[in-house]
Design a protein around this motif. Structure first.
Motif: not given
Lengths: 311, 375
Positions: B44-46, B66-77, B93-98, B283-290
């Motif tokens: 899930t990213g920008w 590995i295939k990427v299932n991409f969910t686009e969201l407009p902002d960090q909220d 699995d993975v999200i991209e906050p700042t 900078h922004q980067g990746f975090v992993m869901m619990k």
């Protein structure tokens, strides 16, 4: 409605009505109602929305009176909240814009309505309209370019030897709002001209001649005969120019000095930079309310009724 | 007058609703593949950076299968809200906050740490995943955040006319001999950092970002000093075009601007200079869901974005800078020469990462900016 039904039939008419209803409801009324509701709630992290902290209050509106800073007017120093200063400046300079557009428009409107050869009128009106063919954004940018330090105005004045060194026109010669006032006058002058033109045109020329025949001087004719007749047009022109100027975001953003701040910019900062839509909404509604109060007071002072403007 | 915010609302509405449709559809996609081998990752990213799906994901799939299932969201909220739902429902699995935001995510119990052994921490450029940025990527001893791309705000200087100290400093912005183009809130932070570096503050400037009482104390000082020096400001900027015009049309000789402004003016006699105090950086980067299911794939994914190819692709998609060593060689040579001209290893190590700024802080910051403008 009957006409519509007869001409287009039930299906098309129904579609028109539904589309207009959708437009008004979904794109005008509902967003405003949402904003109005949001303006009484605090700006909270997503986690807390709908939680115990999410209660109604006037806190967002009160921020208008926070943060007093030292300021001075006509040599007297006192403290005022920073956003109140912004609001007062916006109202003051919008009023100045309104006054300047009136001074520019009245003689021109009189000339167009009573003096010019009617056959030349369409050409003149066309010439007046030409600037409107260019978008407002480009017109504001044009002024930005003219007034910049390395711009054509400085180049011309220095080139002709009228100035020794270039001037930072955008940062103001008289006030910090010079460039904004110029931009707003240029953008909105026609909203003053045409209502006045309309009301002067409806004056019977015989009345002007009668006034002159009875020995009135030219300024007496204007003061006693033409101006009173044109009052509704002047009033509607003033209300329009004032509200458009006070509500303009583009011109104050393109032509700011390093000291100017327009109230619309304050709202924009709340909305976009601080991401606090709740306070932004509160400021918007407060702004509409305060501007309406100002307009109403001025109309009362000049003894203009709403029904006059609607003529 | 209200057009910009209206357009934004509509755009956000469209983006959010499009994303919402994607989210509604996500469980179906996931469950249909639940029994298949987990050669995929739910990312899930920008929204609004199409080059990711067009170029970077295909390259990743080609490299790793590995295939990427991409969910686009407009902002960090929206990302945060979605992550909260996903904690119950799964699907991310993975999200991209700042870097300044993931702490709040972690305190809400959303995140699992990365296993540094499965990544290639040596791939990252110095200063991006180590040093102060490295500290801020960790909670306890665990690594929760790895970078994906970054950008800076530093001095844009007219090489002929700007009066710069040796080495160049943020204080040069307040030198009356320079005509400067600035944006108010960054300038107050620059003043604060400069005063801090010269030992003129009663307490560290960073205190203001964690304690609102300290913020008021420090920003009052910075405001007073900045107001004294305001006479050399020729214009404010809030976006790229205004910053550019401040130099070209209004004759500014120095400014505190984005890297892109310096890049656009590089052939007109302007240089992009990192101040001795360190350039402002985000900078922004990746975090992993619990509750991430595809943990190994998530590590592969984050690792790919630290390789030259992945980092260059990610940075190009966002028009920003790459995090991996060797990536700038894969970007256009002009861009790469420009960045390496400003940021040697020393300047990279000194980058000053924007700290977390709470909503309360940003509102207060806006008030200071207003006072600074009005003074």
């Amino acid at each position: 409605m009957q006409d519509l039904l007869r001409r287009y039939g039930a299906t098309l008419t129904g579609t028109f009505v539904l589309l207009v209803a959708f437009w008004l409801l979904a794109l005008v009324i509902l967003p405003n109602v949402t904003l109005f509701e949001a303006s009484f709630r605090p700006y909270l992290p997503v986690v807390d929305v709908g939680g115990p902290k999410d209660t109604y209050s006037f806190d967002n509106y009160r921020k208008f009176l926070n943060n007093p800073v030292d300021t001075s007017f006509l040599g007297i120093s006192f403290q005022l909240p920073i956003h109140t200063i912004t609001f007062l400046n916006t109202v003051l300079f919008s009023a100045l814009v309104t006054f300047i557009t009136f001074v520019m428009s009245y003689p021109l409107a009189y000339y167009l309505a009573k003096i010019v050869n009617p056959r030349a009128l369409p050409t003149l009106v066309l010439l007046l309209f030409v600037p409107l063919w260019v978008s407002e954004a480009l017109r504001a940018f044009a002024w930005y370019i003219i007034l910049t330090f390395n711009g054509p105005l400085n180049a011309a004045l220095v080139g002709m030897g009228l100035l020794d060194a270039p001037v930072r026109w955008q940062n103001g010669v008289f006030t910090a709002y010079d460039a904004i006032v110029i931009g707003l006058v240029y953008t909105y002058v026609l909203f003053m001209l045409f209502p006045i033109y309309g009301s002067i045109q409806s004056l019977d020329t015989n009345q002007i001649e009668a006034s002159e025949d009875l020995g009135a001087k030219w300024w007496q004719t204007h003061w006693r005969v033409i101006l009173p007749h044109a009052k509704p047009g002047i009033a509607s022109g003033c209300v329009m120019v004032f509200m458009l100027s006070a509500g303009s975001l583009l011109v104050p953003s393109v032509l700011p000095s390093t000291k100017s701040n327009w109230f619309t910019q304050t709202i924009q900062v709340w909305m976009l930079e601080s991401q606090d839509w709740n306070t932004g909404a509160a400021y918007s509604f407060l702004y509409i309310l305060l501007c309406t109060v100002v307009v109403t007071l001025v109309m009362w002072a000049f003894k203009v009724k709403l029904s006059d403007i609607a003529k | 007058m209200t057009t910009p915010s209206k357009a934004l609302n509509r755009r956000r509405f469209l983006q959010t609703s499009a994303a919402g449709v994607g989210i509604l559809a996500a469980p179906a996609i996931i469950s249909s593949k639940a029994l298949a081998s987990s050669g995929e990752i739910n990312f899930t990213g920008w929204a609004g950076y199409p080059a990711l799906a067009e170029k970077v994901f295909p390259a990743f799939t080609a490299a790793t299968g590995i295939k990427v299932n991409f969910t686009e969201l407009p902002d960090q909220d929206a990302m945060f809200a979605q992550a909260k739902v996903a904690l119950e429902a799964g699907g991310i699995d993975v999200i991209e906050p700042t870097i300044d935001r993931w702490g709040g995510w972690n305190s809400n119990g959303l995140l699992a740490p990365w296993d540094a052994a499965k990544l290639a921490m040596d791939n990252y450029l110095p200063g991006l995943a180590d040093g102060s940025a490295g500290d801020r990527s960790r909670a306890g001893d665990q690594l929760f955040y790895v970078p994906s791309n970054w950008g800076t705000e530093a001095l844009v200087a007219n090489t002929a006319a700007a009066k710069l100290a040796t080495p160049p400093s943020l204080g040069d912005l307040f030198n009356p001999e320079n005509q400067v183009v600035l944006r108010p809130h960054s300038t107050l932070a620059a003043m604060g950092r400069w005063l801090d570096a010269t030992g003129k503050l009663p307490r560290p400037w960073m205190d203001g970002y964690t304690d609102m009482a300290a913020m008021v104390e420090l920003w009052d000082i910075a405001l007073a000093e900045a107001v004294k020096a305001k006479g050399n400001v020729v214009q404010w900027w809030s976006g790229e075009n205004e910053a550019n015009a401040g130099f070209v049309a209004n004759g500014a000789t120095l400014g505190l601007c984005w890297d892109s402004t310096g890049f656009n003016l590089r052939n007109d006699g302007y240089a992009y200079v990192a101040p001795a105090e360190g350039a402002f950086a985000w900078h922004q980067g990746f975090v992993m869901m619990k509750n991430a299911v595809n943990v190994d794939q998530a590590h592969e994914f984050a690792k790919f974005v630290s390789t030259p190819e992945g980092a260059a692709g990610w940075a190009s998609a966002f028009s920003s800078n790459p995090v991996g060593k060797g990536a700038s060689d894969l970007m256009s040579p002009e861009v790469s020469a420009y960045y390496s001209g400003t940021f040697n290893d020393d300047a990279l190590a000194k980058l000053w990462w924007w700290p977390e700024q709470t909503a309360e802080f940003i509102a207060k910051r806006g008030e200071y900016a207003d006072k600074y403008k009005a003074a």
